[in-house]
Scaffold this motif. Structure first.
Motif, mmCIF file in Angstrom:
data_model
loop_
_atom_site.group_PDB
_atom_site.id
_atom_site.type_symbol
_atom_site.label_atom_id
_atom_site.label_comp_id
_atom_site.label_asym_id
_atom_site.label_seq_id
_atom_site.Cartn_x
_atom_site.Cartn_y
_atom_site.Cartn_z
ATOM 1 N N PRO A 179 0.986 -1.490 0.139
ATOM 2 C CA PRO A 179 -0.055 -0.440 0.159
ATOM 3 C C PRO A 179 1.203 1.793 -0.325
ATOM 4 C CG PRO A 179 -1.512 -1.734 1.653
ATOM 5 C CD PRO A 179 0.689 -1.560 1.263
ATOM 6 N N GLY A 180 0.831 2.208 -0.564
ATOM 7 C CA GLY A 180 1.364 3.446 -1.081
ATOM 8 C C GLY A 180 2.494 3.398 -2.032
ATOM 9 N N ASP A 181 2.557 1.995 -2.851
ATOM 10 C CA ASP A 181 3.259 1.959 -3.591
ATOM 11 C C ASP A 181 2.456 2.565 -5.168
ATOM 12 O OD1 ASP A 181 5.635 0.477 -2.944
ATOM 13 O OD2 ASP A 181 5.167 -0.757 -3.443
ATOM 14 N N SER A 182 3.226 3.717 -6.213
ATOM 15 C CA SER A 182 2.685 4.427 -6.984
ATOM 16 C C SER A 182 3.328 3.456 -8.082
ATOM 17 C CB SER A 182 3.188 5.397 -6.995
ATOM 18 O OG SER A 182 4.917 5.673 -7.088
ATOM 19 N N VAL A 183 1.863 2.982 -8.780
ATOM 20 C CA VAL A 183 2.590 2.178 -9.417
ATOM 21 C C VAL A 183 2.700 2.640 -11.320
ATOM 22 C CG1 VAL A 183 2.130 0.174 -7.910
ATOM 23 C CG2 VAL A 183 0.497 1.134 -10.270
ATOM 24 N N VAL A 184 2.851 1.690 -12.385
ATOM 25 C CA VAL A 184 3.290 2.657 -13.132
ATOM 26 C C VAL A 184 2.365 0.958 -14.536
ATOM 27 C CG1 VAL A 184 4.109 3.180 -15.752
ATOM 28 C CG2 VAL A 184 4.138 4.655 -13.780
ATOM 29 N N ILE A 185 1.444 1.355 -15.558
ATOM 30 C CA ILE A 185 0.939 -0.304 -16.155
ATOM 31 C C ILE A 185 1.464 0.224 -17.520
ATOM 32 C CG2 ILE A 185 -1.313 -1.219 -16.721
ATOM 33 C CD1 ILE A 185 -2.280 -0.113 -13.539
ATOM 34 N N SER A 186 1.497 -0.509 -18.001
ATOM 35 C CA SER A 186 2.144 -0.527 -19.555
ATOM 36 C C SER A 186 1.606 -2.287 -19.742
ATOM 37 C CB SER A 186 4.272 0.010 -19.967
ATOM 38 O OG SER A 186 4.889 -1.543 -18.885
ATOM 39 N N GLY A 187 1.548 -1.781 -21.122
ATOM 40 C CA GLY A 187 1.512 -2.931 -22.378
ATOM 41 C C GLY A 187 -0.138 -3.347 -22.698
ATOM 42 N N CYS A 188 -1.209 -3.044 -21.883
ATOM 43 C CA CYS A 188 -2.529 -2.997 -22.195
ATOM 44 C C CYS A 188 -2.788 -2.404 -23.812
ATOM 45 C CB CYS A 188 -2.792 -2.087 -21.200
ATOM 46 S SG CYS A 188 -2.809 -2.494 -19.658
ATOM 47 N N GLN A 189 -3.191 -3.653 -24.530
ATOM 48 C CA GLN A 189 -3.829 -3.246 -25.525
ATOM 49 C C GLN A 189 -4.813 -2.404 -25.251
ATOM 50 O OE1 GLN A 189 -5.710 -7.190 -26.490
ATOM 51 N NE2 GLN A 189 -3.713 -7.920 -27.564
ATOM 52 N N ASN A 190 -5.448 -2.265 -24.312
ATOM 53 C CA ASN A 190 -6.576 -0.619 -24.620
ATOM 54 C C ASN A 190 -5.972 0.430 -24.000
ATOM 55 O OD1 ASN A 190 -8.050 1.298 -23.422
ATOM 56 N ND2 ASN A 190 -9.589 -0.410 -24.122
ATOM 57 N N SER A 191 -5.405 1.205 -24.939
ATOM 58 C CA SER A 191 -4.468 2.690 -24.477
ATOM 59 C C SER A 191 -4.995 2.822 -23.306
ATOM 60 C CB SER A 191 -3.922 3.460 -25.865
ATOM 61 O OG SER A 191 -5.450 4.089 -26.036
ATOM 62 N N GLN A 192 -6.324 2.976 -22.795
ATOM 63 C CA GLN A 192 -6.673 3.611 -21.787
ATOM 64 C C GLN A 192 -6.625 3.214 -20.979
ATOM 65 O OE1 GLN A 192 -11.097 4.693 -22.086
ATOM 66 N NE2 GLN A 192 -11.149 4.897 -19.668
ATOM 67 N N ASN A 193 -5.791 1.975 -19.843
ATOM 68 C CA ASN A 193 -5.894 1.857 -19.073
ATOM 69 C C ASN A 193 -4.055 1.367 -18.772
ATOM 70 O OD1 ASN A 193 -8.471 0.656 -19.114
ATOM 71 N ND2 ASN A 193 -7.630 -1.514 -19.746
ATOM 72 N N ASN A 194 -3.279 2.367 -19.547
ATOM 73 C CA ASN A 194 -2.000 2.039 -19.472
ATOM 74 C C ASN A 194 -1.953 3.202 -18.724
ATOM 75 O OD1 ASN A 194 -1.023 0.062 -21.124
ATOM 76 N ND2 ASN A 194 -0.942 1.125 -22.736
ATOM 77 N N THR A 195 -1.041 3.646 -17.763
ATOM 78 C CA THR A 195 -0.326 5.719 -17.380
ATOM 79 C C THR A 195 0.434 5.974 -17.765
ATOM 80 O OG1 THR A 195 -0.675 3.536 -15.299
ATOM 81 C CG2 THR A 195 0.835 5.669 -14.974
ATOM 82 N N PHE A 196 0.316 7.479 -18.029
ATOM 83 C CA PHE A 196 0.854 7.791 -18.786
ATOM 84 C C PHE A 196 2.171 8.306 -17.957
ATOM 85 C CE2 PHE A 196 2.341 12.408 -19.408
ATOM 86 C CZ PHE A 196 2.323 12.950 -21.102
ATOM 87 N N VAL A 197 3.618 8.627 -18.640
ATOM 88 C CA VAL A 197 4.122 8.256 -18.198
ATOM 89 C C VAL A 197 5.209 9.758 -18.246
ATOM 90 C CG1 VAL A 197 7.053 8.101 -17.183
ATOM 91 C CG2 VAL A 197 4.580 5.893 -17.216
ATOM 92 N N LEU A 198 5.624 11.171 -17.765
ATOM 93 C CA LEU A 198 6.418 12.476 -18.419
ATOM 94 C C LEU A 198 7.536 11.644 -18.599
ATOM 95 C CD1 LEU A 198 5.150 14.617 -19.348
ATOM 96 C CD2 LEU A 198 6.286 15.737 -17.567
ATOM 97 N N ASN A 199 8.065 11.815 -20.152
ATOM 98 C CA ASN A 199 9.462 11.534 -20.032
ATOM 99 C C ASN A 199 9.876 12.206 -20.991
ATOM 100 O OD1 ASN A 199 8.548 10.181 -22.689
ATOM 101 N ND2 ASN A 199 9.147 8.139 -21.972
ATOM 102 N N SER A 200 9.242 13.847 -21.793
ATOM 103 C CA SER A 200 10.183 14.025 -22.483
ATOM 104 C C SER A 200 8.467 15.580 -22.176
ATOM 105 C CB SER A 200 9.942 14.163 -24.343
ATOM 106 O OG SER A 200 10.175 14.815 -24.158
ATOM 107 N N LYS A 201 8.801 17.143 -22.920
ATOM 108 C CA LYS A 201 7.883 18.292 -22.977
ATOM 109 C C LYS A 201 7.751 17.932 -23.672
ATOM 110 C CE LYS A 201 11.657 20.741 -22.090
ATOM 111 N NZ LYS A 201 12.598 22.114 -21.893
ATOM 112 N N LYS A 202 7.887 17.283 -24.608
ATOM 113 C CA LYS A 202 6.645 16.666 -26.328
ATOM 114 C C LYS A 202 6.193 16.385 -26.520
ATOM 115 C CE LYS A 202 11.180 17.521 -29.038
ATOM 116 N NZ LYS A 202 12.667 17.347 -29.834
ATOM 117 N N SER A 203 5.889 15.518 -24.966
ATOM 118 C CA SER A 203 4.728 14.662 -24.899
ATOM 119 C C SER A 203 3.617 15.503 -23.368
ATOM 120 C CB SER A 203 5.174 12.851 -24.622
ATOM 121 O OG SER A 203 6.009 13.007 -23.074
ATOM 122 N N TYR A 204 2.131 14.763 -24.250
ATOM 123 C CA TYR A 204 1.638 15.416 -23.057
ATOM 124 C C TYR A 204 0.083 14.518 -22.825
ATOM 125 C CZ TYR A 204 3.179 20.127 -24.095
ATOM 126 O OH TYR A 204 3.891 20.971 -24.446
#
Length: 561
Positions: A179-204
């Motif tokens: 409990p308390g861990d912040s997780v990132v979800i990736s690899g989902c075929q439905n992109s809505q379920n993936n977590t957005f990770v900000l690694n560039s100012k060009k992505s929003y």
């Protein structure tokens, strides 16, 4: 009867030095300064004296970084750091993970020695439940891959009831996440379920995109989450089952350099676009954005260039680029801010060190000190231009192993109290740490403790005076030099003179020890300028020096037709 020409009589002058200053490479310097030196120190000012010995400590080969082990009052007797792609703790190699080559940024966060950019850590404290110390490196990002997981979420705007979970029988969620861990979800075929990770100012992120997913409760088969959009509203999954493999991890940003401040780990990205702060008290979570004071934090940085260093300074954090200094103020995500940037920076993040509440570092045009306002240059006595530098401190002085444009190294030491420099030797130190009131340094293959009273190092030392012209255009000569010196019995000291830039010629030798004044007889041809050099081995302290000179007619002038 022969009468000598008027004005041809010799005039005696005395050059007296009753105190000594530091190292100065400029063409015209004070009589108390030295134009060159080797292995000298400010420890005995206003006297001139060699540095204290260094104690050699066993170390592995191919060292790339030095670190402190868990705190101890005892002196360090073994190597902790990175060498040959391995992390070493108190002399023992931790070989379960091979590290990348290149420079490392190593910080200790509450018993976790974190290594960047590799994103691995070593925990030297015992497990609170078992009392056992895990002797292996671990990745900072906890990760789990599952296939066939069900995603579900719901939100009732009227009642405010919210639910979101990932379910997979036998997935073992509770073996990885807490409990308390912040997780990132990736690899989902439905992109809505993936977590957005900000690694560039060009992505929003889209307004509905998940930007933060925090573990609320966890069991072996269910991971209950609190999820948020970039506006702080509850985020929702697309209710579905993902047949493909989905990765769930506590993702760590791409951090080049890190520091610890206010019980958070701060990091700067190599591309220079972001400064990150971890969750309060948790160096493994950078994606917790629940609107709490304990949340993680990040800031976009608008200046060009990559970050080269970041340090904890007083109650804030200072991040350096080549042309800018960014000062991070505040103590929580609610008031963290980077309100300005200073038009100065460093060419090497490893050159940054704090001494007495002031930051010192190497910029493109020399060394500077910074205390929150405008940086001030401190290296006017140093004409040499340097391209890189590794630094450290013993709490009193600033040690800078600087590399010049030809690739040669010089260990320069700045004393802030006297505001003067001294030069030690040309050892290529690649990293330093402070432990107690001592500084430790490493080369690629060796480790040293500086200022060691029990060190048995034998080394040479040397000081060279300014180019004396006596500020007149008559030819000069020297009758004798008087030197008051205190030396150990094993010390051997020689006195040499050079005229008009010629090679030095030995004129006398001092040995025997004790506190004594010596007269060195000097005989050399007339000249326009001269220098004196003292060099030797063993402990010695030069208290005073007097040179008896004479001047005559201007027969040494070069005539131009």
């Amino acid at each position: 009867m022969y009468l000598p020409p008027a004005g041809s009589e010799k005039q005696t002058k005395q050059v007296s030095c009753v105190s000594f200053l530091g190292y100065d490479e400029r063409e015209k310097i004070d009589e108390r300064q030295f134009s060159n030196m080797l292995n000298m120190s400010s420890d005995s000012l206003p006297c001139a004296a060699p540095r204290k010995p260094r104690l050699k400590i066993n170390a592995p080969q191919n060292i790339s970084a030095l670190a402190l082990p868990g705190y101890t009052d005892a002196d360090l007797s073994s190597f902790t750091g990175v060498a040959g792609g391995r992390f070493y703790y108190c002399g023992s190699a931790i070989s379960n993970i091979t590290l990348s080559s290149g420079e490392k940024s190593i910080v200790d966060f509450n018993g976790n020695i974190c290594i960047f950019p590799d994103k691995v850590y070593y925990r030297y404290l015992p497990d609170p439940d078992t009392g056992v110390v895990d002797t292996g490196l671990k990745t900072m990002a906890k990760s789990l891959a599952v296939s066939g997981a069900s995603f579900y979420s719901s939100y009732n705007e009227i009642s405010g009831e919210y639910s979101a979970y990932i379910r997979k029988t036998g997935a073992g969620f509770d073996e990885v996440f807490s409990p308390g861990d912040s997780v990132v979800i990736s690899g989902c075929q439905n992109s809505q379920n993936n977590t957005f990770v900000l690694n560039s100012k060009k992505s929003y992120a889209a307004d509905s995109q998940i930007v933060s997913a925090v573990v609320d409760t966890v069991s072996g088969s269910t991971l209950n989450l609190l999820m948020y959009t970039k506006t702080g509203k509850p985020a929702l999954f697309k209710n579905t089952s993902e047949s493909s493999a989905v990765t769930i991890e506590t993702a760590i940003p791409d951090i080049k350099c890190a520091c610890v401040q206010g019980n958070r780990l701060f990091g700067a990205s190599e591309n220079g676009e972001f400064i990150y702060a971890s969750k309060l008290g948790d160096c493994f979570n950078f994606n917790s954005f629940q609107g709490l004071a304990s949340d993680s934090w990040y800031c976009e940085i608008g200046t060009p260039g990559g970050f080269l260093g970041i340090v904890s300074y007083r109650t804030s954090v200072v991040a350096f680029k080549r042309g800018y200094i960014h000062h991070v103020y505040g103590d929580s995500p609610e008031n963290f801010s980077v309100p300005k940037q200073t038009l100065s920076g460093t060419v090497d993040g490893k050159s940054i060190a704090e001494v007495g509440g002031v930051l010192y570092y190497l910029a493109a045009d020399g060394f500077y000190e910074y205390s929150g306002g405008e940086p001030e240059k401190i290296s006017l006595p140093l004409k040499t231009k340097f391209k890189s530098c590794k630094s450290g401190t013993d709490g009193i002085k600033y040690y800078a192993c600087a590399e010049d444009m030809s690739g040669a190294h010089s260990l320069l030491v700045y004393d802030p109290y006297y505001r003067i420099w001294h030069k030690e030797d040309d050892t290529d130190f690649i990293d330093f740490i402070r432990h107690g009131d001592k500084i430790y340094g490493v080369t690629q293959n060796k480790m040293f403790k500086f200022g060691s009273e029990d060190g048995d190092e034998v080394y040479s030392w040397c000081v060279v005076s300014k180019n004396f012209t006596l500020e007149d255009f008559d030819f000069k000569g020297v009758n004798a030099a008087y030197i008051r010196i205190q030396s150990e019995p094993e010390a051997e000291i020689k006195v040499s003179f050079s005229t008009d830039g010629s090679d030095f010629v030995d004129c006398g030798e001092i040995s025997g020890g004790g506190f004594m004044t010596y007269r060195i007889p000097i005989r050399f041809k007339k000249c326009d300028s001269f220098r004196i050099m003292l060099y030797g081995t063993g402990r010695a302290t030069i208290h005073d020096m007097e040179i008896i000179t004479y001047t005559g007619g201007r027969t040494n002038v070069k005539h131009i037709r």
